[in-house]
Design a protein around this motif. Structure first.
Motif, short mmCIF file in Angstrom:
data_model
loop_
_atom_site.label_atom_id
_atom_site.label_comp_id
_atom_site.label_asym_id
_atom_site.label_seq_id
_atom_site.Cartn_x
_atom_site.Cartn_y
_atom_site.Cartn_z
N THR A 52 60.19 66.04 9.36
CA THR A 52 61.39 66.78 8.96
C THR A 52 61.38 67.12 7.47
O THR A 52 62.18 67.92 7.03
CB THR A 52 62.67 65.98 9.27
N GLY A 53 60.50 66.51 6.68
CA GLY A 53 60.43 66.78 5.25
C GLY A 53 61.07 65.67 4.44
O GLY A 53 61.81 64.84 4.95
N ASP A 54 60.78 65.67 3.15
CA ASP A 54 61.26 64.63 2.23
C ASP A 54 62.47 65.15 1.45
O ASP A 54 62.32 66.05 0.61
CB ASP A 54 60.14 64.23 1.28
N PRO A 55 63.67 64.61 1.68
CA PRO A 55 64.88 65.08 0.97
C PRO A 55 64.78 64.93 -0.55
O PRO A 55 65.49 65.61 -1.28
CB PRO A 55 66.00 64.20 1.54
N LEU A 100 74.93 68.34 -0.58
CA LEU A 100 74.20 67.17 -0.09
C LEU A 100 73.74 66.37 -1.30
O LEU A 100 73.07 66.91 -2.18
CB LEU A 100 72.99 67.63 0.73
N SER A 101 74.12 65.09 -1.34
CA SER A 101 73.63 64.23 -2.43
C SER A 101 72.48 63.38 -1.91
O SER A 101 72.48 62.94 -0.76
CB SER A 101 74.75 63.36 -3.00
N VAL A 102 71.49 63.19 -2.78
CA VAL A 102 70.30 62.43 -2.44
C VAL A 102 70.07 61.40 -3.55
O VAL A 102 69.93 61.76 -4.72
CB VAL A 102 69.06 63.35 -2.35
N PRO A 192 68.30 60.17 7.21
CA PRO A 192 67.13 61.02 7.01
C PRO A 192 66.63 61.48 8.38
O PRO A 192 66.64 60.71 9.34
CB PRO A 192 66.11 60.10 6.34
N GLY A 193 66.23 62.72 8.50
CA GLY A 193 65.81 63.26 9.79
C GLY A 193 66.93 63.97 10.51
O GLY A 193 66.73 64.51 11.60
N SER A 194 68.15 63.98 9.90
CA SER A 194 69.28 64.71 10.51
C SER A 194 69.08 66.21 10.42
O SER A 194 69.77 66.97 11.10
CB SER A 194 70.60 64.34 9.83
N PHE A 195 68.18 66.64 9.57
CA PHE A 195 67.90 68.07 9.40
C PHE A 195 66.41 68.22 9.09
O PHE A 195 65.74 67.27 8.70
CB PHE A 195 68.74 68.67 8.25
N THR A 196 65.91 69.43 9.30
CA THR A 196 64.52 69.74 8.98
C THR A 196 64.49 70.64 7.76
O THR A 196 65.29 71.57 7.65
CB THR A 196 63.85 70.46 10.17
N ILE A 197 63.59 70.34 6.84
CA ILE A 197 63.48 71.09 5.59
C ILE A 197 62.37 72.14 5.72
O ILE A 197 61.25 71.82 6.10
CB ILE A 197 63.16 70.15 4.42
N TYR A 198 62.72 73.38 5.38
CA TYR A 198 61.73 74.45 5.29
C TYR A 198 61.70 74.90 3.82
O TYR A 198 62.63 75.54 3.35
CB TYR A 198 62.12 75.63 6.19
N PRO A 199 60.65 74.49 3.11
CA PRO A 199 60.60 74.80 1.66
C PRO A 199 60.67 76.30 1.39
O PRO A 199 60.07 77.10 2.11
CB PRO A 199 59.24 74.23 1.23
N GLY A 200 61.41 76.66 0.33
CA GLY A 200 61.47 78.04 -0.10
C GLY A 200 60.23 78.41 -0.86
O GLY A 200 59.35 77.59 -1.12
N SER A 201 60.16 79.67 -1.27
CA SER A 201 58.96 80.13 -1.99
C SER A 201 58.96 79.58 -3.41
O SER A 201 59.98 79.26 -3.95
CB SER A 201 58.93 81.64 -2.03
#
Length: 201
Positions: A52-55, A100-102, A192-201
């Protein structure tokens, strides 16, 4: 002449043999050291290999897929107090304000916040009551921020904050930037894992 040549050749051969023996001994020694070195301890609960990616790497332009909706990060705040750092990522939403706070304290903690401009409540006491829920002050402090993307704030500045929590785990937070007015928000912890991250450009 032939004797000298043979003698020189013999010296070279002996030198090569000695060099091979030394290199061989060093290789064996290194193998023994590697064999004796115990494996590095690893956290069995770490999110290694999480698809899912690293927040912790979130930034402006990244897309978050919650399964039922997709949102984009419009901007991020990198916050610090002393040596402690955390991030807030402002999400694109229709109306209202959400972020979203991390932070790692020491475990990774994610909170989805919703701005509450409908209240004039301020962090004036150790206990606050809001919408029928009693919240107790957990921590407050003063730090600094660095802004990235669209946040509505300067490139950098100062902040004050106060965090409250109810007995049932509901969250209430207050922030003010550059000595402005207090902004209230309610929040809920997410895994963590509640959402999937798609990195921007």
């Amino acid at each position: 002449m032939t004797t000298q040549l043979l003698l020189l050749l013999a010296v070279l051969v002996v030198g090569v043999v000695i060099g091979v023996v030394i290199v061989s001994n060093r290789a064996k020694k290194n193998e023994n050291v590697r064999a004796q070195t115990p494996p590095t301890p690893r956290d069995p609960f770490a999110n290694e290999g999480d698809t899912t990616g690293d927040p912790r790497t979130l930034k402006a332009g990244d897309m978050l897929d919650w399964g039922h909706e997709r949102t984009w990060i419009r901007g991020s705040l990198r916050l610090s107090e002393g040596g402690y750092t955390w991030s807030e990522h402002f999400l694109e939403v229709d109306g209202g304000k959400r972020w979203l706070s991390v932070e790692e304290d020491p475990d990774l903690e994610l909170v989805l916040w919703t701005g509450r401009p409908d209240t004039e409540l301020t962090p004036h006491a150790k206990t606050l009551r809001f919408e029928g829920v009693t919240y107790r002050l957990e921590e407050k402090g003063t730090g600094s921020y660095r802004s990235e993307g669209t946040t509505g704030l300067r490139a950098q500045g100062g902040l004050d904050y106060a965090d409250y929590e109810s007995d049932t785990g509901q969250l209430l937070s207050f922030e003010r930037f550059d000595h402005g007015g207090w902004e209230a928000a309610t929040g809920q912890k997410i895994l963590p894992g509640s959402f999937t991250i798609y990195p921007g450009s």
